[in-house]
Design an enzyme around this catalytic site. Structure first.
Site, PDB file in Angstrom:
ATOM      1  N   THR A 134     -33.745  -0.418  40.874  1.00 48.06           N
ATOM      2  CA  THR A 134     -34.287   0.814  41.505  1.00 48.06           C
ATOM      3  C   THR A 134     -35.270   1.623  40.989  1.00 48.06           C
ATOM      4  OG1 THR A 134     -32.035   0.789  42.574  1.00 48.06           O
ATOM      5  CG2 THR A 134     -33.411   2.719  42.950  1.00 48.06           C
ATOM      6  N   LYS A 160     -35.818  -1.970  44.485  1.00 48.93           N
ATOM      7  CA  LYS A 160     -35.547  -1.184  45.525  1.00 48.93           C
ATOM      8  C   LYS A 160     -36.220   0.174  45.164  1.00 48.93           C
ATOM      9  CE  LYS A 160     -31.501   1.299  46.685  1.00 48.93           C
ATOM     10  NZ  LYS A 160     -30.003   1.262  47.166  1.00 48.93           N
ATOM     11  N   LYS A 162     -37.045   3.980  45.834  1.00 49.79           N
ATOM     12  CA  LYS A 162     -36.560   5.431  46.407  1.00 49.79           C
ATOM     13  C   LYS A 162     -37.671   5.902  47.375  1.00 49.79           C
ATOM     14  CE  LYS A 162     -32.228   5.440  45.187  1.00 49.79           C
ATOM     15  NZ  LYS A 162     -31.222   5.324  46.349  1.00 49.79           N
ATOM     16  N   ASP A 190     -35.011   2.786  50.246  1.00 49.56           N
ATOM     17  CA  ASP A 190     -34.043   3.601  50.428  1.00 49.56           C
ATOM     18  C   ASP A 190     -34.456   4.822  50.661  1.00 49.56           C
ATOM     19  OD1 ASP A 190     -31.564   4.804  50.715  1.00 49.56           O
ATOM     20  OD2 ASP A 190     -30.783   4.179  48.726  1.00 49.56           O
ATOM     21  N   GLU A 216     -33.150   1.140  53.779  1.00 50.21           N
ATOM     22  CA  GLU A 216     -31.818   1.568  53.777  1.00 50.21           C
ATOM     23  C   GLU A 216     -31.496   3.007  54.258  1.00 50.21           C
ATOM     24  OE1 GLU A 216     -30.118   0.504  49.831  1.00 50.21           O
ATOM     25  OE2 GLU A 216     -28.604   2.288  49.990  1.00 50.21           O
ATOM     26  N   ASP A 241     -26.123   2.917  54.388  1.00 49.04           N
ATOM     27  CA  ASP A 241     -25.380   3.246  53.042  1.00 49.04           C
ATOM     28  C   ASP A 241     -24.455   4.388  53.399  1.00 49.04           C
ATOM     29  OD1 ASP A 241     -24.485   3.837  50.754  1.00 49.04           O
ATOM     30  OD2 ASP A 241     -26.305   4.114  49.587  1.00 49.04           O
ATOM     31  N   LYS A 265     -20.137   0.682  48.764  1.00 46.37           N
ATOM     32  CA  LYS A 265     -19.909   1.368  47.161  1.00 46.37           C
ATOM     33  C   LYS A 265     -18.393   1.627  46.940  1.00 46.37           C
ATOM     34  CE  LYS A 265     -24.560   3.062  46.845  1.00 46.37           C
ATOM     35  NZ  LYS A 265     -25.251   4.479  47.294  1.00 46.37           N
ATOM     36  N   CYS A 293     -24.191   0.956  44.009  1.00 43.51           N
ATOM     37  CA  CYS A 293     -23.384   1.604  42.863  1.00 43.51           C
ATOM     38  C   CYS A 293     -23.721   3.142  42.821  1.00 43.51           C
ATOM     39  CB  CYS A 293     -23.411   0.956  41.529  1.00 43.51           C
ATOM     40  SG  CYS A 293     -25.125   0.860  41.274  1.00 43.51           S
ATOM     41  N   ASP A 318     -27.107  -4.283  44.515  1.00 40.92           N
ATOM     42  CA  ASP A 318     -27.962  -3.268  43.955  1.00 40.92           C
ATOM     43  C   ASP A 318     -27.104  -2.584  42.752  1.00 40.92           C
ATOM     44  OD1 ASP A 318     -29.504  -0.995  43.459  1.00 40.92           O
ATOM     45  OD2 ASP A 318     -28.865   0.232  45.132  1.00 40.92           O
ATOM     46  N   ASP A 320     -27.364  -1.771  39.572  1.00 40.32           N
ATOM     47  CA  ASP A 320     -28.306  -1.778  38.231  1.00 40.32           C
ATOM     48  C   ASP A 320     -28.094  -0.355  37.531  1.00 40.32           C
ATOM     49  OD1 ASP A 320     -28.932   0.207  40.162  1.00 40.32           O
ATOM     50  OD2 ASP A 320     -30.979  -0.367  40.324  1.00 40.32           O
TER      51      ASP A 320
END
Ligand SMILES: [Mg+2]
Length: 357
Positions: A134, A160, A162, A190, A216, A241, A265, A293, A318, A320
């Site tokens: 990410t 990924k 943000k 995301d 996301e 999510d 998650k 996570c 995801d 990480d």
């Protein structure tokens, strides 16, 4: 076998640099490790990684709730995972990261009792999985530079990104990142609830041109209707999510055709037991899952990657966050190895971590 004690330990996790998402900045996390002990000397380790904006919990509430659970747990059979979840849900609603800590410890224990690694306890589909890495929100140029390093230096093949604060910056960041990493790296975005439906339609049309695979949580967590509308207007996978905490949320999202992928998650749903239910509901509705996570150590990460490895319908990972910590290992050898985004799971029983306290 009976549970005889539950020990807790608060851990402070400083991060290498602050991590910015649409609604928060984090530079550390305060998590809680648990150790569920039994009369046969076998124990299981679990972790709560509370995050107030998503689960409404912090380390202080987790410690209080764990005191409550400890009273219920002592004397119970640790293999009665259904019964233990019912007990926890009757004592208090929500508080899902505290529940996840107990749940993960029970599965670690179950693996040790079965003498099997957790991914085999849960389904055993494969022993290697691929995670994304990410990129937090920053100046678009700096995000592109970080993306290039993550690909060229660290070997990640999926990023990924943000987004969700400023749509124009988001489009610029993704454009620069695509230029920096080339056409073969998979990109997902995301937005962490940062867009309106109109913003999202406009921005996602641009992301289509950049070759973004999936976006996301574009909209506020409560807006599944909006997510359904979005799916009809853009040709891109829409992932939920923050809208998906429980198996009931998953059932609702599937019934409404609100998502192509659900991000599970453990800290949002209360652990592996409810996570398996979310995946089963999604699979029955032709919806894939990813496991994401919070800011977790190797304990909860090992549980998450074991779940991904176990299930064919969980196609994305995801997982990480432990790598952002100043000390990713944190004195917890084992569990898995990771190279270039590829996790190889331990064949040792349970989580496979060499950890005691
Ligand atoms: Mg997310």
């Amino acid at each position: 076998m009976k549970i005889t004690d539950v020990k807790v330990e608060v851990i402070h996790i400083p991060m290498k640099k602050p991590f910015r998402i649409a609604f928060a900045v984090q530079d550390h996390s305060v998590n809680v490790l648990v150790k569920v002990m039994t009369d046969e000397g076998i124990y299981g380790i679990g972790e709560a990684a509370p995050f107030e904006p998503v689960t409404g919990e912090n380390s202080a509430t987790v410690l209080e709730v764990l005191k409550l659970f400890k009273q219920g747990l002592i004397g119970m059979d640790p293999m009665n995972i259904e019964g233990i979840h019912l007990m926890m849900d009757r004592l208090i609603s929500g508080n899902t990261s505290a529940k996840a800590a107990i749940d993960i410890a029970l599965y670690d224990l179950k693996g040790k009792v079965m003498n099997q690694p957790l991914y085999k306890v849960l389904g055993g589909y494969r022993d290697q999985i691929v995670t994304d890495m990410t990129i937090g929100i920053d100046k678009p140029e700096l995000m592109a530079q970080e993306a290039k390093e993550r690909v060229e230096r660290d070997g990640f093949r999926i990023l990924k990104v943000k987004a969700g604060i400023n749509p124009a910056d988001d489009i610029r960041a993704l454009t620069l990142i695509r230029e920096a990493v080339g056409p073969d790296i998979r990109l997902r975005v995301d937005a962490n609830q940062g867009y309106t439906v109109n913003d999202a339609v406009r921005v996602l049309k641009e992301f289509e041109k950049i070759g973004v695979d999936a976006v996301e949580q574009c909209l506020p967590w409560w807006d599944m209707d909006g997510s359904k509308i979005l799916r009809q207007k853009v040709d891109m996978q829409i992932m939920l999510d923050e809208s998906i905490h429980s198996p009931i949320d998953a059932a609702r999202a599937c019934k409404m055709d609100a998502a192509d992928i659900l991000n599970i998650k453990l800290m949002k749903c209360g652990g592996l037991y409810p996570a398996e239910k979310i995946n089963a509901i999604a699979e029955a509705n032709h919806v894939n899952c990813m496991v994401g996570c919070m800011l977790e150590t190797k304990v909860a990460i090992a549980a998450g990657v074991s779940l991904v490895a176990a299930k064919s319908n969980i196609t994305e990972a995801d997982c990480d966050s432990f790598m952002y910590a100043v000390d990713p290992e944190m004195g917890m050898p084992g569990g898995f190895t990771i190279e270039g985004g590829v996790y190889t799971l331990s064949q040792k029983p349970g989580l496979g971590l060499d950890l005691d306290f």
